[in-house]
Design an enzyme around this catalytic site. Structure first.
Site, short mmCIF file in Angstrom:
data_model
loop_
_atom_site.label_atom_id
_atom_site.label_comp_id
_atom_site.label_asym_id
_atom_site.label_seq_id
_atom_site.Cartn_x
_atom_site.Cartn_y
_atom_site.Cartn_z
N GLU A 148 -45.14 -26.12 22.93
CA GLU A 148 -46.37 -26.65 23.38
C GLU A 148 -46.00 -27.91 24.13
OE1 GLU A 148 -49.81 -25.54 22.44
OE2 GLU A 148 -50.01 -26.90 24.07
N ASP A 203 -41.68 -28.54 28.29
CA ASP A 203 -42.16 -27.50 29.13
C ASP A 203 -41.58 -26.18 28.85
OD1 ASP A 203 -43.24 -26.46 31.37
OD2 ASP A 203 -41.20 -26.26 32.47
N ASP A 244 -49.32 -17.67 25.85
CA ASP A 244 -50.69 -17.88 25.61
C ASP A 244 -51.05 -19.00 26.51
OD1 ASP A 244 -53.34 -17.73 24.78
OD2 ASP A 244 -53.04 -17.91 22.67
#
Lengths: 397, 766
Positions: free
Chosen positions: B320, B352, B370
């Site tokens: 994340e 990242d 996602d």
């Protein structure tokens, strides 16, 4: 093995002829929007023509004169199909973009030109009181007469007839597809069917002729005359009642609530089975006072037995960043409706929820055990509760 | 403190506040709009357009002002008032046009709203440089004061931008920050007010400014104003917390007991809502017979980790980007929602995703993305051929990569089909098997091993064998979603676009242009058709534009020289040459945008999105500008002929730089060296601008007029660049192609500069 000249010609000519015919057929398929690769009688998925071919076919003049319009002075026409009553100058189109004025006559550009064909369960429509656990053959063309900012089917409703790849399928083709795929019912759904009214009517007539049921899902933003004309051909309607304030209808849908309410009374008077769908957008139309007002109106004007679905909103279109409707909000809506006296209130798009099933309003027993789109148990007997005999609204056989 | 220093302070602080305001408003407006490259381009172009207009309309009249210091004081005061007013107005934007607080606006709603919103502030800020340059020139006419003004403004902008984005934005809310910046501007105005000639006016102005400074200081420390701003921004939702992290704007809202998290206005997760998480995870996990090691990029807060841990996985890496998002989730979401973050099998990496994949510590059975689709250049890096190849390298045998792209289960729009077809073609080059599952989200299953499970029955059977309990992905939904009919239609739709769809590469990020097309299809209006035409257009059209521009300008140049025949003989540059100089400045405005965007995008795909390093790159550009203008400022005695030669040399360098840049992309520079590339374009810009002003000035016009007009042209060039380079030209031409295009553009301008004068006997050389 030596091959005589005659034998060679005997073999080569049919081969060459076949190849030429194949090539010509291929050209025809590539060049026109009309041809479909699979025969409706085979039941297979029809092949979509390319967008360019689709556009060309529409502009080539394969259009049908529209119904429900009047000619005005100066080559203008007034479309009298939906509540907008667009006045269209020569060469112009109505709000929906599906109806064009050509030399003082109004033409529909989407007759026989559906672009979305699917096979869905009836529970997805949603119609909970209509032949449970059967499938429907779904049809839609481009465009809509509303501009809902939360449209799940914006791909169709926000597209003009040039923006979509359309099939060329007659009403008879549609009926054949439905039959071959084992669908007892044809449904015009997804984008608003009113904007392809002529096709809707043709398919409804053909379906009746061939012994299939015909339903459609509508926003009911239609004028009374065309509505009354089609109702005798319709087995059931799934009707969106998007909210209960004109402010919401105007701001969120660019539409008119009063038309819908008046038309609901017409549908009620006609005796056609219908179910109402209220898509609950959190923070937009979930005010308890508004929901209560709506439910009371339904009870007083349409009857307490009118099935009402509160559907869960999933983030989409311009409201992609609005969270899905909280379950508690839907349950509150459900409670309000039941307190207002409505007998058949359900919650949609929440799999496994108790209110996904149908209960007898008199004895409280579960009649249809539903989970999402699947019917796990159906205890309805001849349209009545098997336990107390309470008559249920709907079409059951 | 002398007047010169006060004016210098005004310029530096003005530059700092302009860039800071730009950063604040960019963030606020991106929350309001859809975060794609076009929205970014529109906001920047709007800002630069009004800055150009301000410089042209107000700045270019600076020479006529009788008391320019008073005007500068007024401009700074106005800017200080407009900054918080614009920030507050930015959150009222949606309400003003009748939209709801979380609604996405269409292009034709957003563009006029942004233009109206930015006009007052940017007009005022745009005039600052020309007025300042004129005053400095008045105070020391013999010195090269335009360079000094440019140096001050650039240095102020660089320092202000860095401090605000790196330090102040995460600490102070936007409105409080704008009040703080306004207070600094007012302090400088107060200092400048000492130079106002009339005594009574001076006293009144200072008293007024003191009152304002106190009011702004109160605004900067009081949380009330921001509370009001937040209420307007999140109207209808029960806001739990909102704030800025280093990476963007974060918010948590409560809706009837369900908590939703937002990042830059985009919905990231809602507690208890597992619809997409279930689809992604189960449609992905069932593809592998025994998924032991899993990588999830994004989506961990939306329930995906919960679903992954239903399988007997040994290890799950969750990536994340923003740690603050997780922290906010922990503060507000129900504890059981985020319990998987503390599971021993889960490792959270706040980095990242692309960087993580390049440096992955292990190999995986299943990799899941996602993310919101290839909306921007930054997100497109997760859908490119090079990324797919990188993922394949970290997959074990039989490994799968799964991701989702917005589609429709009844009729995917033509633009969606194009994007889907492009991704399928791209994925097919990296993976031997690519399967697509139809639905409102189209799932891509890229596998290195056996056939993928695409039929509902097979998927349900594997779920059943594994004993996985689900709410959505089950026998009551999946068979109706994955029907053979839908699968066949999707296949047809993808085949239809197979020929037109091109490969999405890092250095030719077509994915975000296709995504822009599918986004534009959601709204009625001509944008959909315009974007469609851009996609269909042949690439050579882009190269024709500089040539046509050159021909038009060459014609205008000769026409101009005809009117002012003989002007060059008196040592004054002819009208035609002045036009060429102006055109060169405008082209440099476009080129600077190209260099910045190209290097930023190139850096992100080669080394990953590392926020601090991007900050260093912005600072390197500003430092380059400052170095360039400082170097010129030291050369006070530069002759006009030398200035002309210098101008040509700088322009040759601007022509050569984009020819060298593609080579630098290929030779694998170390990342620290790459980070300093923006300094090169900064130096070129810093050198060119003051020289251009000098060449214009020789016509007898004042410094203010020359500086104002050229600053306007420079900003307008940058405005055009912002509007077309990022959203359209980079995906169409690719990073290398855009460099050739820029070189061609600069080549044409150089020819324009060097075109002989109309009368051969009268050389126009000054």
């Amino acid at each position: 093995m030596s091959l005589s000249r005659r034998r060679f010609l005997e073999l080569a000519c049919p081969l060459a002829g076949g190849a030429a015919a194949g090539w010509l057929l291929l050209r025809r398929f590539r060049g026109s929007g009309g041809a479909i690769a699979s025969d409706p009688r085979s039941g297979g998925v029809p092949r979509l023509p390319r967008l360019e071919a689709s556009k060309r076919a529409m502009m080539d003049g394969s259009v049908t004169e529209a119904m429900h319009y009047e000619e005005l002075s100066g080559g203008r026409v007034r479309c009298k199909l939906c509540f907008r009553e667009c006045i269209i100058g020569e060469g112009g189109r109505g709000f929906c973009e599906n109806r064009e004025n050509r030399q003082g006559k109004l033409y529909t550009l989407v007759f026989n030109r559906p672009c979305a064909l699917q096979i869905d369960p009836i529970e997805k429509e949603p119609l909970y009181h209509f032949l449970p656990a059967t499938t429907i053959f779904c049809v839609s063309t481009a465009s809509c007469n509303y501009r809902c900012r939360f449209c799940q089917n914006w791909h169709l409703s926000y597209s003009g007839p040039e923006d979509v790849s359309a099939y060329d399928l007659t009403a008879a083709d549609i009926v054949q597809y439905a039959k071959r795929n084992g669908c007892p019912t044809i449904s015009h759904t997804y984008a608003e069917p009113t904007v392809h009214y002529e096709y809707l009517l043709a398919v409804a007539r053909e379906a009746r002729k061939e012994g299939l049921r015909f339903i459609y899902h509508t926003n009911l933003g239609i004028r009374p005359e065309p509505l009354e004309e089609i109702l005798p051909l319709v087995s059931a309607l799934s009707i969106d009642l998007k909210g209960f304030h004109q402010d919401y209808y105007g701001r969120m849908c660019n539409a008119n609530l009063a038309t819908v309410l008046e038309n609901l009374k017409i549908v009620r008077r006609s005796g056609t089975h219908f179910e109402l769908v209220n898509l609950v957008l959190p923070t937009q139309n979930d005010d308890p006072g508004q929901v209560e007002e709506m439910c009371t109106w339904i009870r007083d004007n349409l009857g307490a037995d009118t099935p009402l679905h509160f559907s869960r909103f999933h983030p989409t279109h311009r409201f992609r960043e609005l969270p899905a409707t909280p379950i508690k909000t839907l349950e509150r809506c459900c409670d309000i409706a039941q307190e207002a006296g409505l007998s058949f209130v359900s919650i949609g798009n929440v799999p496994g929820h108790r209110a996904n099933s149908t209960y007898c309003p008199d004895c409280g027993k579960r009649l249809i055990h539903r989970e999402h789109f699947a019917v796990l148990e159906n205890r309805v007997k001849e349209g009545s509760c098997p336990d107390c005999g309470r008559k249920l609204p709907g079409v059951w056989s | 403190m002398g007047a010169r220093w006060r004016v210098s302070a005004g310029l530096a602080v003005g530059g700092a506040c302009a860039v800071s305001g730009q950063i604040i408003l960019l963030r606020e407006l991106l929350v309001a709009f859809h975060g794609n490259e076009l929205s970014l381009g529109v906001i920047l172009a709007g800002w630069l357009f009004w800055a150009a207009a301000g410089s042209w309309l107000i700045g270019a009249r600076a020479d006529r002002f009788r008391h320019p210091v008073s005007v500068l004081t007024l401009v700074l005061t106005l800017a200080s008032l407009l900054l918080p007013a614009t920030v507050l107005a930015s959150v009222c934007l949606k309400k003003a046009i009748g939209a709801s607080s979380v609604e996405t606006l269409g292009f034709f709603e957003f563009v006029p709203a942004v233009l109206v919103l930015l006009a007052p502030l940017c007009l005022v800020l745009g005039s600052l440089f020309a007025i300042g340059a004129r005053i400095l020139d008045d105070l020391a006419p013999a010195r090269n004061e335009v360079s000094r003004a440019y140096l001050l403004e650039s240095a102020g902008a660089g320092a202000g931008g860095l401090v605000v984005s790196m330090v102040m934005l995460p600490l102070l809310e936007p409105l409080r920050l704008s009040f703080a910046l306004g207070a600094v501007l007012l302090l400088v105005s107060f200092l400048l007010a000492g130079e106002v000639p009339a005594r009574h006016l001076r006293a009144a102005a200072r008293a007024f400014l003191v009152v304002l400074i106190v009011a702004f200081a109160v605004g900067a420390v009081s949380p009330r104003a921001d509370a009001l701003r937040r209420r307007i921004q999140w109207q209808g939702l029960d806001l739990l917390e909102a704030g800025n992290s280093l990476l963007g704007n974060l918010a948590a809202v409560d809706l009837h007991g369900e908590v939703s998290l937002y990042e830059n206005g985009l919905l990231v997760a809602t507690s208890g809502y597992r619809f997409h998480a279930e689809e992604l995870v189960h449609l992905g996990m069932v593809q592998h017979p025994d998924p032991g090691s899993v990588l999830l990029i994004g989506g961990g807060l939306g329930g995906a980790l919960h679903e992954i841990l239903k399988y007997p996985v040994e290890h799950c890496d969750y990536v994340e980007l923003d740690p603050q998002l997780i922290a906010m989730g922990r503060r507000h979401m129900p504890p059981q929602e985020l319990a998987p973050l503390d599971d021993g099998r889960v490792a959270v990496h706040c980095v990242d995703g692309r960087y993580f994949v390049k440096n992955a510590p292990r190999k995986y059975d299943v990799v899941m993305l996602d993310l919101p689709g290839p909306r921007s250049a930054q997100l497109n890096r997760f859908y490119s051929l090079e990324f797919f190849e990188e993922v394949r390298r970290i997959l074990r045998d039989d490994g799968v990569l799964v991701f989702e792209i917005s589609s429709s289960e009844v009729y995917p729009a033509a633009e969606q089909r194009l994007l889907l077809a492009s991704l399928r073609r791209t994925a097919g080059l990296a993976f031997p098997r690519v399967a697509t599952l139809p639905g409102d989200m189209c799932y891509f299953v890229l596998s290195t091993g056996g056939a993928s499970l695409t039929e509902a029955g097979a998927i349900l059977e594997r779920l059943s064998v594994a004993g996985i309990e689900t709410q959505y992905v089950r026998e009551t939904m999946l068979p109706f979603r994955l029907t053979p009919w839908r699968a066949a239609q999707l296949e047809q739709a993808l085949q239809e676009k197979e020929q037109q769809a091109r490969i999405n590469r890092d250095f030719q990020p077509l994915g975000y242009l296709y995504d822009l097309a599918q986004w534009s299809a959601q709204f009625r209006g001509p944008l959909r058709r315009w974007v469609g035409k851009v996609i269909e257009a042949r690439r050579w059209w882009a190269y024709v534009i500089p040539l046509v521009l050159f021909l038009v300008l060459a014609a205008v140049r000769y026409a101009g020289e005809g009117r002012a025949a003989g002007a060059g003989t008196r040592g004054i540059p002819s009208e035609g040459r002045r036009l060429a100089v102006g055109a060169a400045v405008g082209v440099t405005g476009i080129s600077e945008i190209v260099f910045q965007v190209t290097v930023m995008v190139g850096f992100q795909v080669m080394y990953g999105h590392l926020f601090y390093r991007l900050g260093v790159m912005v600072a390197a550009f500003m430092a380059g500008l400052a170095v360039g203008s400082f170097w010129l400022w030291r050369r006070v005695e530069m002759s006009p002929a030398r200035a002309w030669r210098g101008f040509l040399q700088v322009h040759v360098a601007i022509l050569l730089y984009p020819l060298v840049l593609p080579l630098l992309f290929r030779c694998n520079l170390p990342s620290w060296l790459f980070m300093f590339l923006p300094a090169v374009s900064g130096i070129l810009g810093g050198l060119e601008f003051p020289l251009a002003v000098r060449l214009w000035q020789r016509s007898g016009r004042g410094v203010g007029r020359a500086a104002g007009a050229l600053y306007a042209i420079d900003s307008f060039g940058a405005c055009v660049g912002a509007a077309i380079v990022g959203p359209f030209l980079i995906p169409l031409l690719g990073l290398v192609g855009i460099c050739w295009w820029t070189a061609l553009l600069n080549g044409c301008t150089l020819v324009l500069l060097l075109l002989p004068s109309r009368q051969p006997g009268r050389p126009a050389r000054p």
